[in-house]
Write a protein that holds these residues in place. Structure first.
Motif, PDB file in Angstrom:
ATOM      1  N   ALA A   1      63.090  -6.418 -27.386  1.00  0.00           N
ATOM      2  CA  ALA A   1      62.863  -7.748 -26.820  1.00  0.00           C
ATOM      3  C   ALA A   1      63.936  -8.095 -25.793  1.00  0.00           C
ATOM      4  N   LEU A   2      65.195  -7.738 -26.075  1.00  0.00           N
ATOM      5  CA  LEU A   2      66.266  -7.990 -25.118  1.00  0.00           C
ATOM      6  C   LEU A   2      65.990  -7.289 -23.795  1.00  0.00           C
ATOM      7  N   VAL A   3      65.506  -6.051 -23.867  1.00  0.00           N
ATOM      8  CA  VAL A   3      65.210  -5.292 -22.653  1.00  0.00           C
ATOM      9  C   VAL A   3      64.074  -5.942 -21.866  1.00  0.00           C
ATOM     10  N   LEU A   4      63.002  -6.339 -22.564  1.00  0.00           N
ATOM     11  CA  LEU A   4      61.853  -6.945 -21.894  1.00  0.00           C
ATOM     12  C   LEU A   4      62.211  -8.264 -21.227  1.00  0.00           C
ATOM     13  N   LEU A   5      63.013  -9.082 -21.911  1.00  0.00           N
ATOM     14  CA  LEU A   5      63.423 -10.360 -21.331  1.00  0.00           C
ATOM     15  C   LEU A   5      64.305 -10.138 -20.106  1.00  0.00           C
ATOM     16  N   ALA A   6      65.176  -9.138 -20.194  1.00  0.00           N
ATOM     17  CA  ALA A   6      66.041  -8.832 -19.052  1.00  0.00           C
ATOM     18  C   ALA A   6      65.221  -8.357 -17.861  1.00  0.00           C
ATOM     19  N   GLU A   7      64.233  -7.511 -18.097  1.00  0.00           N
ATOM     20  CA  GLU A   7      63.384  -7.021 -17.014  1.00  0.00           C
ATOM     21  C   GLU A   7      62.618  -8.165 -16.350  1.00  0.00           C
ATOM     22  N   HIS A   8      62.166  -9.122 -17.150  1.00  0.00           N
ATOM     23  CA  HIS A   8      61.457 -10.271 -16.587  1.00  0.00           C
ATOM     24  C   HIS A   8      62.376 -11.064 -15.663  1.00  0.00           C
ATOM     25  N   ASN A   9      63.617 -11.314 -16.107  1.00  0.00           N
ATOM     26  CA  ASN A   9      64.551 -12.067 -15.274  1.00  0.00           C
ATOM     27  C   ASN A   9      64.888 -11.319 -13.986  1.00  0.00           C
ATOM     28  N   ASP A  10      64.988  -9.977 -14.085  1.00  0.00           N
ATOM     29  CA  ASP A  10      65.239  -9.180 -12.886  1.00  0.00           C
ATOM     30  C   ASP A  10      64.077  -9.279 -11.907  1.00  0.00           C
ATOM     31  N   LEU A  11      62.857  -9.267 -12.441  1.00  0.00           N
ATOM     32  CA  LEU A  11      61.662  -9.380 -11.598  1.00  0.00           C
ATOM     33  C   LEU A  11      61.669 -10.687 -10.822  1.00  0.00           C
ATOM     34  N   VAL A  12      61.949 -11.785 -11.524  1.00  0.00           N
ATOM     35  CA  VAL A  12      61.966 -13.099 -10.871  1.00  0.00           C
ATOM     36  C   VAL A  12      63.034 -13.144  -9.788  1.00  0.00           C
ATOM     37  N   ALA A  13      64.223 -12.591 -10.091  1.00  0.00           N
ATOM     38  CA  ALA A  13      65.320 -12.619  -9.116  1.00  0.00           C
ATOM     39  C   ALA A  13      64.970 -11.811  -7.872  1.00  0.00           C
ATOM     40  N   GLU A  14      64.357 -10.642  -8.066  1.00  0.00           N
ATOM     41  CA  GLU A  14      64.036  -9.791  -6.923  1.00  0.00           C
ATOM     42  C   GLU A  14      62.943 -10.409  -6.056  1.00  0.00           C
ATOM     43  N   ILE A  15      61.943 -11.012  -6.679  1.00  0.00           N
ATOM     44  CA  ILE A  15      60.883 -11.682  -5.910  1.00  0.00           C
ATOM     45  C   ILE A  15      61.451 -12.859  -5.135  1.00  0.00           C
ATOM     46  N   ASN A  16      62.363 -13.605  -5.759  1.00  0.00           N
ATOM     47  CA  ASN A  16      62.991 -14.726  -5.063  1.00  0.00           C
ATOM     48  C   ASN A  16      63.758 -14.253  -3.830  1.00  0.00           C
ATOM     49  N   ASP A  17      64.423 -13.082  -3.942  1.00  0.00           N
ATOM     50  CA  ASP A  17      65.113 -12.518  -2.780  1.00  0.00           C
ATOM     51  C   ASP A  17      64.117 -12.218  -1.667  1.00  0.00           C
ATOM     52  N   LEU A  18      62.992 -11.636  -2.047  1.00  0.00           N
ATOM     53  CA  LEU A  18      61.981 -11.255  -1.074  1.00  0.00           C
ATOM     54  C   LEU A  18      61.459 -12.483  -0.332  1.00  0.00           C
ATOM     55  N   ARG A  19      61.349 -13.584  -1.044  1.00  0.00           N
ATOM     56  CA  ARG A  19      60.860 -14.817  -0.435  1.00  0.00           C
ATOM     57  C   ARG A  19      61.906 -15.468   0.462  1.00  0.00           C
ATOM     58  N   GLY A  20      63.142 -15.030   0.334  1.00  0.00           N
ATOM     59  CA  GLY A  20      64.195 -15.596   1.150  1.00  0.00           C
ATOM     60  C   GLY A  20      64.443 -17.058   0.851  1.00  0.00           C
ATOM     61  N   LEU A  21      64.592 -17.398  -0.426  1.00  0.00           N
ATOM     62  CA  LEU A  21      64.801 -18.795  -0.816  1.00  0.00           C
ATOM     63  C   LEU A  21      66.059 -19.357  -0.149  1.00  0.00           C
ATOM     64  N   LYS A  22      65.983 -20.596   0.286  1.00  0.00           N
ATOM     65  CA  LYS A  22      67.142 -21.232   0.898  1.00  0.00           C
ATOM     66  C   LYS A  22      68.153 -21.647  -0.163  1.00  0.00           C
ATOM     67  N   ARG A  23      67.670 -21.880  -1.361  1.00  0.00           N
ATOM     68  CA  ARG A  23      68.570 -22.222  -2.464  1.00  0.00           C
ATOM     69  C   ARG A  23      68.630 -21.047  -3.429  1.00  0.00           C
ATOM     70  N   GLY A  24      69.711 -20.955  -4.132  1.00  0.00           N
ATOM     71  CA  GLY A  24      69.866 -19.886  -5.107  1.00  0.00           C
ATOM     72  C   GLY A  24      70.551 -20.410  -6.351  1.00  0.00           C
ATOM     73  N   VAL A  25      70.690 -19.540  -7.334  1.00  0.00           N
ATOM     74  CA  VAL A  25      71.336 -19.900  -8.593  1.00  0.00           C
ATOM     75  C   VAL A  25      72.347 -18.819  -8.952  1.00  0.00           C
ATOM     76  N   LEU A  26      73.559 -19.231  -9.247  1.00  0.00           N
ATOM     77  CA  LEU A  26      74.577 -18.333  -9.782  1.00  0.00           C
ATOM     78  C   LEU A  26      74.612 -18.528 -11.288  1.00  0.00           C
ATOM     79  N   ARG A  27      74.234 -17.507 -12.035  1.00  0.00           N
ATOM     80  CA  ARG A  27      74.234 -17.564 -13.496  1.00  0.00           C
ATOM     81  C   ARG A  27      75.393 -16.700 -13.989  1.00  0.00           C
ATOM     82  N   ILE A  28      76.433 -17.355 -14.450  1.00  0.00           N
ATOM     83  CA  ILE A  28      77.651 -16.637 -14.806  1.00  0.00           C
ATOM     84  C   ILE A  28      78.117 -17.029 -16.200  1.00  0.00           C
ATOM     85  N   GLY A  29      78.589 -16.052 -16.951  1.00  0.00           N
ATOM     86  CA  GLY A  29      79.112 -16.293 -18.290  1.00  0.00           C
ATOM     87  C   GLY A  29      80.618 -16.086 -18.323  1.00  0.00           C
ATOM     88  N   LEU A  30      81.324 -17.043 -18.889  1.00  0.00           N
ATOM     89  CA  LEU A  30      82.783 -16.969 -18.962  1.00  0.00           C
ATOM     90  C   LEU A  30      83.246 -17.174 -20.394  1.00  0.00           C
TER      91      LEU A  30
END
Length: 294
Positions: A68-97
């Motif tokens: 399940a961890l792998v599948l959820l990670a792949e889904h998030n990667d898919l969304v991020a890559e498609i967003n790059d392709l669309r050239g979104l003017k806004r973005g999100v930095l998701r960082i863990g500290l």
């Protein structure tokens, strides 16, 4: 089987219960319970042993959780890559500290990043190292600040390397030493961080190498409280040099810890297979630009 069901199951495992998971995924407890039951029905086997208020993974549950961890990670990667392709003017930095040291290391970076990229939203997650690794694996954060060495399957960019300092009460007989090791402190009680903090593992491993069995008298996730406990004479603690100096006060003595393989070497870590969105790559570039000499 859908991602919402998998997400509910993962959070039940992480949070240790259905009600806690319901709070995280913003669903009712009964909905989360039904989601897990649906997943068990689809797979044809129990995934959790329900022991009163406690839930433990079955053998099948261990496999399902890992996948399940792998599948959820792949889904998030898919969304991020498609967003790059669309050239979104806004973005999100998701960082863990981690709670330890993030203010000293990253506060100025956050200010610089906000100035440079005002339209990037920042989603900050704060956990101990173990939980941050899980967030990385699940694709819930793009980058996390973790102690090196990094686990297999992760890439990293070093941020800072600091030796540890022993923090002793001024009344301690060794408080005037210039250097100290765990053999010297074998009879002193230790004050450590809470479970899940990677620094504990470094300290305990070094003690084991020296044949020292530490007596842990207290644990906390708050540096100020740990230093206050030391000042009150409850025991000795260990902090990275830059943090120790930041929390220096007259009631404590700071002594360089003369132990190999105990340095606080922190890095920005990401999954080697992950698609890093532009916001995350910009953070890495800024971190390299602002890196302080050790």
């Amino acid at each position: 089987m859908n991602l919402r069901t998998l997400r509910a199951f993962v959070e039940v495992v992480r949070q240790g219960g259905f009600s806690q998971a319901a709070d995280v995924v913003a669903l009712t407890q009964s909905t989360v319970s039904k989601a897990v039951k649906t997943l068990e029905d689809e797979l044809g086997t129990p995934l959790l042993n329900r022991l009163g208020h406690k839930n433990e993974l079955t053998a099948a549950g261990e496999i399902a959780y890992r996948r399940a961890l792998v599948l959820l990670a792949e889904h998030n990667d898919l969304v991020a890559e498609i967003n790059d392709l669309r050239g979104l003017k806004r973005g999100v930095l998701r960082i863990g500290l981690p709670p330890v040291g993030c203010g000293v290391l990253f506060a100025a970076m956050f200010a610089a990043y906000r100035t440079r990229y005002p339209n990037i939203d920042i989603e900050l997650t704060e956990y101990g190292s173990k939980r941050l690794r899980e967030c990385l694996e699940a694709g819930e954060v793009d980058l996390a600040a973790l102690l090196l060495p990094a686990d297999e399957g992760f890439d990293y960019q070093p941020v800072r390397n600091e030796p540890l300092m022993a923090v002793l009460p001024m009344s301690h007989p060794l408080a005037r030493r210039k250097r100290i090791d765990f053999t010297d402190l074998a009879d002193s009680p230790f004050i450590l961080f809470e479970a899940g903090f990677a620094l504990n593992a470094k300290i305990l491993a070094a003690c084991e190498r020296k044949g020292v069995t530490p007596r842990v008298t207290a644990r906390s996730g708050q540096i100020d409280f740990i230093v206050d406990l030391v000042s009150a004479g409850l025991g000795v603690a260990f902090l990275p040099r830059m943090l120790a100096h930041k929390h220096q006060h007259p009631g404590i003595a700071l002594i360089l810890l003369d132990e190999p393989h105990t340095d606080w070497h922190i890095a920005l870590v990401w999954r080697a297979s992950a698609h890093l969105p532009p916001a995350a790559r910009a953070w890495l570039d800024l971190a390299k630009e602002m890196a302080s000499p050790v």
